[in-house]
Design a protein around this motif. Sequence first.
Motif, PDB file in Angstrom:
ATOM      1  N   GLU A  25       1.645   2.150  -3.569  1.00  0.00           N
ATOM      2  CA  GLU A  25       0.552   1.969  -4.508  1.00  0.00           C
ATOM      3  C   GLU A  25       0.503   3.181  -5.443  1.00  0.00           C
ATOM      4  OE1 GLU A  25      -1.338   0.058  -5.927  1.00  0.00           O
ATOM      5  OE2 GLU A  25      -3.464   0.230  -5.487  1.00  0.00           O
ATOM      6  N   TYR A  26       0.629   2.956  -6.742  1.00  0.00           N
ATOM      7  CA  TYR A  26       0.589   3.987  -7.782  1.00  0.00           C
ATOM      8  C   TYR A  26       1.775   4.959  -7.736  1.00  0.00           C
ATOM      9  CZ  TYR A  26      -4.389   2.675  -8.297  1.00  0.00           C
ATOM     10  OH  TYR A  26      -5.564   2.001  -8.478  1.00  0.00           O
TER      11      TYR A  26
ATOM     12  N   ARG B  42       0.823  -1.212   0.000  1.00  0.00           N
ATOM     13  CA  ARG B  42       0.000   0.000   0.000  1.00  0.00           C
ATOM     14  C   ARG B  42       0.858   1.264   0.000  1.00  0.00           C
ATOM     15  NH1 ARG B  42      -5.226  -0.701  -0.958  1.00  0.00           N
ATOM     16  NH2 ARG B  42      -5.320  -2.317   0.613  1.00  0.00           N
TER      17      ARG B  42
ATOM     18  N   VAL C   7       1.933  -3.266 -14.113  1.00  0.00           N
ATOM     19  CA  VAL C   7       2.390  -1.952 -14.571  1.00  0.00           C
ATOM     20  C   VAL C   7       1.661  -1.619 -15.867  1.00  0.00           C
ATOM     21  CG1 VAL C   7       4.354  -0.547 -15.307  1.00  0.00           C
ATOM     22  CG2 VAL C   7       4.644  -2.266 -13.506  1.00  0.00           C
ATOM     23  N   ARG C   8       1.016  -0.480 -15.863  1.00  0.00           N
ATOM     24  CA  ARG C   8       0.293  -0.008 -17.045  1.00  0.00           C
ATOM     25  C   ARG C   8       1.116   1.083 -17.703  1.00  0.00           C
ATOM     26  NH1 ARG C   8      -5.584   0.713 -18.240  1.00  0.00           N
ATOM     27  NH2 ARG C   8      -6.065  -0.309 -16.272  1.00  0.00           N
ATOM     28  N   GLU C   9       1.558   0.837 -18.930  1.00  0.00           N
ATOM     29  CA  GLU C   9       2.324   1.842 -19.684  1.00  0.00           C
ATOM     30  C   GLU C   9       1.472   2.319 -20.850  1.00  0.00           C
ATOM     31  OE1 GLU C   9       6.680   0.799 -20.286  1.00  0.00           O
ATOM     32  OE2 GLU C   9       5.772  -1.172 -19.991  1.00  0.00           O
TER      33      GLU C   9
ATOM     34  N   ILE D 158      -0.568  -4.682  -5.878  1.00  0.00           N
ATOM     35  CA  ILE D 158      -1.708  -5.351  -5.261  1.00  0.00           C
ATOM     36  C   ILE D 158      -1.353  -5.854  -3.864  1.00  0.00           C
ATOM     37  CG2 ILE D 158      -3.465  -7.142  -5.584  1.00  0.00           C
ATOM     38  CD1 ILE D 158      -3.388  -5.135  -7.865  1.00  0.00           C
TER      39      ILE D 158
ATOM     40  N   GLN E  57      11.771   6.066 -13.175  1.00  0.00           N
ATOM     41  CA  GLN E  57      11.088   5.323 -12.113  1.00  0.00           C
ATOM     42  C   GLN E  57       9.901   4.591 -12.725  1.00  0.00           C
ATOM     43  OE1 GLN E  57      11.980   8.959  -8.971  1.00  0.00           O
ATOM     44  NE2 GLN E  57       9.963   8.037  -8.926  1.00  0.00           N
ATOM     45  N   LEU E  58       9.344   3.679 -11.964  1.00  0.00           N
ATOM     46  CA  LEU E  58       8.228   2.899 -12.486  1.00  0.00           C
ATOM     47  C   LEU E  58       6.986   3.765 -12.658  1.00  0.00           C
ATOM     48  CD1 LEU E  58       8.269  -0.055 -13.234  1.00  0.00           C
ATOM     49  CD2 LEU E  58       7.257  -0.620 -11.029  1.00  0.00           C
ATOM     50  N   ASP E  59       6.936   4.917 -12.001  1.00  0.00           N
ATOM     51  CA  ASP E  59       5.799   5.839 -12.149  1.00  0.00           C
ATOM     52  C   ASP E  59       6.198   7.062 -12.980  1.00  0.00           C
ATOM     53  OD1 ASP E  59       5.985   7.549  -8.877  1.00  0.00           O
ATOM     54  OD2 ASP E  59       7.526   6.891 -10.294  1.00  0.00           O
ATOM     55  N   GLU E  60       7.092   6.883 -13.933  1.00  0.00           N
ATOM     56  CA  GLU E  60       7.547   8.019 -14.728  1.00  0.00           C
ATOM     57  C   GLU E  60       6.449   8.473 -15.680  1.00  0.00           C
ATOM     58  OE1 GLU E  60      10.916   6.788 -17.092  1.00  0.00           O
ATOM     59  OE2 GLU E  60       9.990   4.860 -17.562  1.00  0.00           O
ATOM     60  N   ARG E  61       6.547   9.754 -16.048  1.00  0.00           N
ATOM     61  CA  ARG E  61       5.596  10.310 -17.008  1.00  0.00           C
ATOM     62  C   ARG E  61       6.297  11.387 -17.814  1.00  0.00           C
ATOM     63  NH1 ARG E  61      -0.703  12.267 -15.982  1.00  0.00           N
ATOM     64  NH2 ARG E  61      -1.259  12.342 -18.190  1.00  0.00           N
TER      65      ARG E  61
ATOM     66  N   ASN F  13       2.756   7.591 -19.883  1.00  0.00           N
ATOM     67  CA  ASN F  13       2.399   7.506 -18.470  1.00  0.00           C
ATOM     68  C   ASN F  13       2.552   6.067 -18.009  1.00  0.00           C
ATOM     69  OD1 ASN F  13       1.405   8.124 -15.938  1.00  0.00           O
ATOM     70  ND2 ASN F  13      -0.630   8.739 -16.631  1.00  0.00           N
ATOM     71  N   SER F  14       3.370   5.858 -17.004  1.00  0.00           N
ATOM     72  CA  SER F  14       3.562   4.525 -16.442  1.00  0.00           C
ATOM     73  C   SER F  14       2.957   4.500 -15.045  1.00  0.00           C
ATOM     74  CB  SER F  14       5.059   4.190 -16.372  1.00  0.00           C
ATOM     75  OG  SER F  14       5.269   2.946 -15.739  1.00  0.00           O
ATOM     76  N   ILE F  15       2.054   3.556 -14.831  1.00  0.00           N
ATOM     77  CA  ILE F  15       1.361   3.466 -13.545  1.00  0.00           C
ATOM     78  C   ILE F  15       1.580   2.075 -12.973  1.00  0.00           C
ATOM     79  CG2 ILE F  15      -0.856   3.683 -12.365  1.00  0.00           C
ATOM     80  CD1 ILE F  15      -1.864   5.253 -14.813  1.00  0.00           C
TER      81      ILE F  15
END
Lengths: 771, 337
Positions: A75-76, A72, A198-200, A135, A108-112, A129-131
């Motif tokens: 998360e994101y 958690r 991971v959503r890219e 879980i 980073q894994l949350d890069e944009r 956008n990488s989100i």
Amino acid sequence: MRPALRITVILVSTVVWLAAPASAQTDPPAAAAPASAPQDKDKEQSAAASTDFETGELNFQVSARPDVASSRFQEYRDVVNGVSLPAFRLFGSENNVRFDLRGQNVKQLDERYTGFIKTDFFAISADYNSIAHRIGNDGRTMLVQQSPGVWRMSPTLQQTFQNIWESTTNANRVFTTFVAPLFTPSIVDGSNVDVQVVRERTDIVVDLARDQPFSAKVNYRREQRHGSGGLSSNYISYENETPSVTEYLTQDVGFDGSVIRPWGSVHAGLHYNWFIDQVPSLVFDNPFRATDALSATVGTGAAATGVGGPAAGRMINPPSNEAYLSAIGTTLKLAHHTRITADVNLGRLSQNEPFFPYMTNTAVVTPVLAAQTSSLPAQSLNGKMNTTSVVLAITSRPTEPLHLALRFRRYDLDNQTPRITFPGYASWDRTWNVGARINVPYGYTNSRLDASADYDVGKLVTLEGAYRRTTIDRTFRETEQTVENSVNAALIMHVADMANLRAMYERGSRDYSGLDLGRSEDASFGVPPTGLSANALGRDGSLRFDQSRRDSDRAGIIFDISPGSMTSFAFTYLHNKDTYNDTVYGLQNSSYDTYTGEVTLTPGEQWNVSAYYTHEKNGSAQVNNGTSNFPVIDNFTTLLNDSVDTAGVTGVVRLAPKATLNLGGRYQNLVGTADFTTQANSTYQNARASIAGVQNIPNADNARIVRLDASVDCVLRPKVTLTLGAWYEDYKFSDVDSVGLQNIYPGAFFLALNDGSYTATVGYVRLTYRW
Amino acid sequence: MRPLSNRRITRMLMAAAMLAWAAALTAAAGSGQASAARAGVAVAVSNAPQASPPGAWSASDCSVCHDKAVNANFQHSAHGRNDQSCATCHKNVSEHFKSKSAGESGGPTPSLKALTVKQVNDTCLTCHEKGARANWHGGMHDRRDTGCISCHSIHSFKSPRAQLKTVHDAETCFTCHKQIRAKYQRTSHHPVREGKMECSACHNPHDSTQSKMIDAATVNDKCYQCHTEKRGPFLWEHAPVRENCLTCHDPHGSNHPRLTVAMQPYLCQRCHANSGHPGTLYDKNNAVGGPLVAGAPPSGVTTTQTIVSARILSRGCPNCHNQIHGSNSPSGVVFGR
């Protein structure tokens, strides 16, 4: 310097280097003050040169944080422990070519990254956008993922478990003394699992008609999801929880155009969207069997020793699909702010992926070869759905104080998927369920009419009235049609720039027609079952809540006052309640109430502060009965209630001309309860007589989060700012479903992921360079 | 073979974009130098008002007195380009200049704050009534007197897109939609507060044609744009899912996993209210900490369920009914695979 950071510095330096020649060209030559206003042509040319500029920003940060086990916490987001590049920007204009490139959380894994290039005649914009959706961490399983979507265990261990299970009679398969000791050591020695996806997503828009009386844009979107977006399980012998496999690729390409004229506009668009499930099934070994077998189900009869099931189970993932989406519409501009809008959207959704067999168990050979696709009545679905949306609207202000609006929307989902009759199916991978089943291509049409009128009474008051009618026609549901009528009244008051009040009330009522309680579920049977319990709804007048008679009440008030330019107060109250009449079983009512108070103080440039408090109350009541033929004595009521308190505060204090203190905090505490009301001598009370009776749940989804932020910005030089900051986060989660969850329970293996409570303090130093 | 990752493709595209940008700059620089040489005139910002007012008021003219409004942020924006006149949006500029030059107090004011909400909106819509804003008139924001400058700022914007008064569009929306601010802080939420998503990903605040200003024909069509795997069609459909995602989910935030409106198994029991294990009572005895053994080992499906049960633990009903949004398996009649 770590390789990742080195690459980042080189990348940014390259971009900066590329910008350098442009900036050398943007400095205007020395100017002489004009004696009079410049002529238009000279002004235009000098204006073009003077709009050239270049600006940018680079942020470097060093941060420190503790190790936090709960998923958690991240998360994101990535909470970096070390050096990072939180943001950069390059922005400028060179001879009417405008560019803007921004980056966040580089590498980073949350890069944009977002950016555009705009010229007088075309423009390109892009967004990457990488989100990361984390879980849960530290799950335990006997299985090991050998490739995406394939989870295996040792064949030797599998055979050992099968031998032990088959040699133990059902009466001796007691959970605490047999099952848990048998499997727990293997789970402890098993593999550790972190579940995340991971959503890219990349969006690119090319504008081919800049500053034209028409627009033409080409769009492309590509989205790849890697990892596991959740949990999957299949009751093969025990429910066996496994990370799902999420390898999804979605792409969309489209064209949108419009013609803009003084009389209005015409627009049109066409998109093709396709989704590919790159790993269409999840396969996982069955801990209870090393070979496929067909025998008695687990626990049938005290002397039973057999266990049915396959050596490996399979979960079928969502199939690949595609859609063609088109739109055309127009808006006409007429006098008196009159607008007539007509929009039509057409969609064609389809899916035709090959079917998998009924089950993986090769031992099931009658009445069909259940593990082979040759036994299937069809090899794929050839599913098709057509969607049609029509919107017609007219709005007008025939006189200054009067505003009228009329809107009609109709959405039709025409499901043309063919109906396929299957001779039976596998409910679990060990038995064949006899009895033909037929797929049900559900469809519906939603028609909605809105009419509203508002009238300004002087400059202070506006009165508003509205009527809404919603009609839903359904196929293969219990009702053929539901109709809901709603009326709404609102009062809006303005007192100069000082105060505003909005108050509204809405009342709605829904009814149905064409009732056949068996229509929906009977449609999926070759021969519908008979008997009271066979009909899921049981009694006349009982209807699922989404189609039943319903009374709805909505009320709200929003009030804000600013007695001066330095202070403002706001208050909001909202009330929603839905009451479902004639619903003997299921949801009876639901309600939501919330109020908020907010204050903002801005006495000057030295400091300002803003604070708010919100209270929410969510409640619902439902009646259920799971015993045979539903005797009234076994009816029980479930009352669910959530009570939430949320508060937040932000403040900015100028400590010195070049130092600013930023403070912030937010708090949310949610208490959720589930209370049950049963009747004396009901089956449920009697069954629990030896275990302290029916027990309410005082901690259903309790959660509390506290977040505190503090930072000081120091302007060291005009282009350099140093920020020292820290934030504290305390998240407490108490949930009767998952907190303290073990890996093994009667009938189920769980991963028992950690997505729960944590406490963390993060400190950082950030250097910002602007030019 | 696995396709190229999004990261690699994106970096290639970004590199291509940078090369294109550099080429555009190089080409434009050549012509720009020539035109600058031909002009031989540069812009000068004089420190005193002009002896006579110019015909078109540019930002540099008005900045003599209104330097805070004509800040760098504004000058670099699309509105601030010198080919845009301040008089495009601000009325009575010449009269205001004359009045101030004559030392008069009061006089006509070009400030938009002196206008009604409708007058301000009409000003903005002169240029911006197209695309996503084509259907502004008659929408809920229009009817409730929400002006363009309630959310947007031309001179003092903070957001990277759309010139909003706040850094993120959610903060703008929460100015009025305060209950949503509380919801988006829930445990299960879309990544709005992490900055990965905005309110405008689902809503068009300028719209008047769709319910709740959803930027699609229906709620489901909007959800399918990101959750494409739920689009189907499926062999076995779950009817309320096909009709409306909001039957089970609250997209603004929930304390229940997967943004559901109620905890499991009670969510499913709203419809599956009777018959067998769907309608059975699941209380604290069946949850974590409950008894692990009854008088005898569990024997198949029980309607009374007196010990810890997978039907309430973890994900509840979807523990077994995994493909709850629809199944394409020939054996997926009850969404079990």
